[in-house]
Scaffold this motif. Sequence first.
Motif, short mmCIF file in Angstrom:
data_model
loop_
_atom_site.label_atom_id
_atom_site.label_comp_id
_atom_site.label_asym_id
_atom_site.label_seq_id
_atom_site.Cartn_x
_atom_site.Cartn_y
_atom_site.Cartn_z
N LEU A 133 -23.07 -31.46 -3.83
CA LEU A 133 -22.06 -30.40 -3.97
C LEU A 133 -20.94 -30.79 -3.07
N VAL A 134 -20.91 -31.84 -2.14
CA VAL A 134 -19.94 -32.37 -1.43
C VAL A 134 -19.74 -33.85 -1.20
N PRO A 135 -19.19 -34.31 -2.39
CA PRO A 135 -18.81 -35.79 -2.46
C PRO A 135 -18.09 -36.17 -1.48
N HIS A 136 -17.87 -37.66 -1.43
CA HIS A 136 -16.87 -38.28 -0.45
C HIS A 136 -15.71 -37.63 -0.43
N GLY A 137 -15.16 -37.33 1.00
CA GLY A 137 -13.87 -36.52 1.19
C GLY A 137 -14.28 -35.57 2.25
N THR A 138 -13.11 -34.73 2.48
CA THR A 138 -13.25 -33.57 3.22
C THR A 138 -13.40 -32.12 2.59
N HIS A 139 -14.08 -31.50 3.07
CA HIS A 139 -14.55 -30.15 2.18
C HIS A 139 -14.53 -29.11 3.28
N HIS A 140 -14.17 -27.82 2.72
CA HIS A 140 -14.08 -26.58 3.52
C HIS A 140 -15.55 -25.91 2.98
N VAL A 141 -16.66 -25.74 4.06
CA VAL A 141 -17.43 -24.63 3.69
C VAL A 141 -17.45 -23.42 4.29
N THR A 142 -17.33 -22.32 3.72
CA THR A 142 -17.00 -20.85 4.00
C THR A 142 -18.01 -20.21 3.91
N ALA A 143 -18.40 -19.17 4.78
CA ALA A 143 -19.32 -18.13 4.70
C ALA A 143 -18.65 -16.75 4.67
N ARG A 144 -18.65 -15.88 3.63
CA ARG A 144 -18.21 -14.69 3.61
C ARG A 144 -19.12 -13.41 3.55
N LEU A 145 -19.01 -12.53 4.36
CA LEU A 145 -19.86 -11.31 4.25
C LEU A 145 -19.47 -9.92 3.19
N TYR A 146 -20.39 -9.83 2.60
CA TYR A 146 -20.35 -8.81 1.34
C TYR A 146 -21.30 -7.50 1.78
N ALA A 147 -20.79 -6.36 1.30
CA ALA A 147 -21.62 -5.22 1.56
C ALA A 147 -22.52 -5.27 0.07
N ASP A 148 -23.61 -4.44 0.00
CA ASP A 148 -24.53 -4.32 -0.99
C ASP A 148 -23.94 -3.97 -2.38
N ASP A 149 -22.59 -3.13 -2.18
CA ASP A 149 -22.02 -2.69 -3.42
C ASP A 149 -21.20 -3.88 -3.87
N GLY A 150 -20.97 -4.96 -3.31
CA GLY A 150 -20.36 -6.30 -3.86
C GLY A 150 -18.62 -6.13 -3.18
N THR A 151 -18.43 -5.18 -2.42
CA THR A 151 -17.35 -5.21 -1.76
C THR A 151 -17.26 -6.27 -0.67
N VAL A 152 -16.15 -6.88 -0.22
CA VAL A 152 -16.10 -7.74 0.80
C VAL A 152 -15.77 -7.06 2.20
N TRP A 153 -16.66 -7.20 3.25
CA TRP A 153 -16.27 -6.93 4.68
C TRP A 153 -14.90 -7.04 4.97
N ALA A 154 -13.99 -6.41 5.40
CA ALA A 154 -12.73 -6.98 5.91
C ALA A 154 -12.42 -6.37 7.15
N VAL A 155 -11.57 -7.08 8.21
CA VAL A 155 -10.96 -6.43 9.36
C VAL A 155 -9.65 -6.63 9.41
N HIS A 156 -8.68 -5.71 9.36
CA HIS A 156 -7.19 -5.50 9.44
C HIS A 156 -6.90 -6.31 8.03
N GLY A 157 -7.57 -6.11 6.63
CA GLY A 157 -7.12 -6.71 5.41
C GLY A 157 -7.51 -7.94 5.35
N LYS A 158 -8.26 -8.65 6.06
CA LYS A 158 -8.60 -10.09 5.97
C LYS A 158 -10.18 -9.98 5.82
N PRO A 159 -10.56 -10.63 4.84
CA PRO A 159 -12.08 -10.85 4.53
C PRO A 159 -12.86 -11.50 5.78
N VAL A 160 -14.14 -10.83 5.93
CA VAL A 160 -14.86 -11.43 7.27
C VAL A 160 -15.59 -12.63 6.76
N GLN A 161 -15.22 -13.79 7.29
CA GLN A 161 -15.51 -14.96 7.05
C GLN A 161 -15.23 -15.95 7.98
#
Length: 190
Positions: A133-161
């Motif tokens: 999943l991460v071949p040769h090169g530079t990659h961005h690995v991001t973890a983002r938090l979701y509520a159980d209803d499928g919405t994204v937890w956010a602070v000041h309009g930006k996803p918690v990640q």
Amino acid sequence: MSWTKGTRRRLAALAVGLVFATAGCAGGGTAHSGGASGEAVSPSPVGKESSGTDDAGRHLREAGGKDAPKVAVEVTPDSADGWDVRLTFRHFRVSTPGARPTAVTGRGLACLFVDGRRVARLRTPRYRLPARLVPHGTHHVTARLYADDGTVWAVHGKPVQSTADITVSDTRPPASPRPSTANTAPVTGG
């Protein structure tokens, strides 16, 4: 015991207090037991769902304040040609599989993205990211938090990640040149 006017008032006040106290426990209150941990959680949706969305089109759920959920991601190479991903949560706990699809303060799941493409839904703080999943090169690995209803937890309009950048280099030794058969004369016996 004599039944005086003062005694009846105290008993009436006590009875009214008991009625209101038991009404809160019958499910009409604002909190209930959080299960085995015994911690109180809100049964109704929390935070304000906004019209804003993340880059995957999921609505944001504002969770401001000092107790807003946070996540940190750390990615290290593993011994089997893959990557160990470790998440650290603050004011957040992953829900068990089969949790009700309702937003509960500080609960939900984490999604792991590589270069913006979701690769896993996590209910644990650890994950093994396969090398494919991460071949040769530079990659961005991001973890983002979701509520159980499928919405994204956010602070000041930006996803918690949280994002970690990793660079994969080719560590295999170069292949040794093979002898070309086109320039070789056939060996004849004799």
